[in-house]
Design an enzyme around this catalytic site. Structure first.
Site, mmCIF file in Angstrom:
data_model
loop_
_atom_site.group_PDB
_atom_site.id
_atom_site.type_symbol
_atom_site.label_atom_id
_atom_site.label_comp_id
_atom_site.label_asym_id
_atom_site.label_seq_id
_atom_site.Cartn_x
_atom_site.Cartn_y
_atom_site.Cartn_z
ATOM 1 N N ASP A 1 0.978 -1.312 -0.149
ATOM 2 C CA ASP A 1 0.057 -0.053 0.030
ATOM 3 C C ASP A 1 0.595 1.218 0.011
ATOM 4 O OD1 ASP A 1 -1.986 -1.774 0.159
ATOM 5 O OD2 ASP A 1 -2.981 -1.032 2.330
ATOM 6 N N HIS B 1 3.704 -2.660 2.991
ATOM 7 C CA HIS B 1 3.692 -0.957 2.293
ATOM 8 C C HIS B 1 4.866 -0.858 1.620
ATOM 9 C CE1 HIS B 1 0.848 -0.950 5.712
ATOM 10 N NE2 HIS B 1 0.252 0.014 4.960
#
Ligand SMILES: [Zn+2]
Length: 293
Positions: free
Chosen positions: A45, A197
């Site tokens: 993300d 991430h």
């Protein structure tokens, strides 16, 4: 009303703008786990950021696929030249691209128009840069409510959550994140949908290799769309010509939303322009397409 439009009107409209049907639709859902056995989806993300190309390459070298949920204006502006190039690079390598909304605001704290705006701007960027309409939206912080869900569904998008969190963006050590992966492997989990991430240095430099080595033997490393058995995109068209409108200035800043402050940004609540791959043979039904040359 829409269904009653003349065929010729539909042909003309779907040829240029609009959202052409892929002839393959799934009812939007909330996915909190993979469905298929022996598959793991590693998802990243908060990009696009400086690690996108490296992570993409590591997966490609391992014969694996990654999934990226992008913001438009978060760690970097999605319209920065390097970011555009890297997004196209990762997409061309077969990795999946989904929406993480424009500015990474908590959607449960926003009005309906603000939620629409956060989704619109991200869809617009993916339509412009890649020519795709995403079928998955991951709500920032995994935070959603009935309103967020119904707006996403109305835009044809499923919500993509996760069942395993490396906590890499929450300050967890590399050792902790590795122990999360180990837990999946040692418990012989049927499958896993894992959150990472792209923006964390050690995720790129350490965790990705660790996960690829650990899981490769027993699991197939696939996109989120593949592990739940649906198409990653609502439609695939063609990228658009870059213009001065491809900018993050005048758009909501990270964590912010339209319609607030002393100089409020107008909320965009519609559907972005989408350019179909073919303007001469728009697809109306799978049957028509199957018989086309
Ligand atoms: Zn995020």
């Amino acid at each position: 009303m829409y269904r009653r439009l003349a065929l010729s009107t539909l042909l003309a409209a779907s040829a240029v703008l609009g959202r052409p049907s892929l002839g393959y639709r799934t009812t939007p859902q909330v996915y909190e786990a993979c469905i298929n056995p022996n598959q793991i989806a590693l998802t990243f993300d908060d990009g696009p950021y400086i690690h996108l190309r490296s992570i993409s390459d590591q997966f490609t070298a391992a014969g694996a696929k990654a999934t990226f949920f992008f913001n438009g204006n978060n760690y970097d502006c999605i319209y920065a030249a390097d970011r555009i190039a890297d997004i196209r690079y990762a997409y061309a390598a077969g990795h999946m691209i989904g929406s993480h909304t424009w500015s990474h605001a908590d959607l449960t704290e926003l009005s309906t128009a603000q939620i629409q705006d956060g989704m619109f701007r991200m869809e617009e960027a993916l339509s412009r840069i890649l020519g795709v309409s995403p079928a998955f939206m991951r709500p920032p912080f995994g935070s959603y409510n009935d309103n967020v869900q119904s707006i996403a569904f109305g835009r044809g998008q499923s919500l993509a959550l996760w069942d395993t969190d490396t906590e890499d963006a929450d300050g967890a050590t590399v050792a902790f994140s590795e122990s999360v992966y180990n837990q999946v492997a040692t418990s012989k989990a049927k499958n896993a949908l894992i959150l990472e991430h792209e923006t964390v240095n050690t995720t790129d430099s350490k965790l990705v290799q660790y996960a690829l080595s650990l899981f490769r033997e027993r699991y197939k490393l696939v996109t989120l769309a593949e592990c739940v058995g649906v198409n990653p995109y609502q439609a695939i068209g063609v990228p658009q010509e870059q213009s001065a409108s491809w900018t993050c200035s005048g758009t909501p800043k990270p964590g912010k939303a339209c319609g607030t402050g002393s100089k409020p940004i107008t909320c965009e609540t519609g559907t972005p322009v989408f350019v179909s791959a073919s303007t001469s043979t728009p697809t109306l039904t799978p049957t028509h397409r199957a018989n086309s040359p």
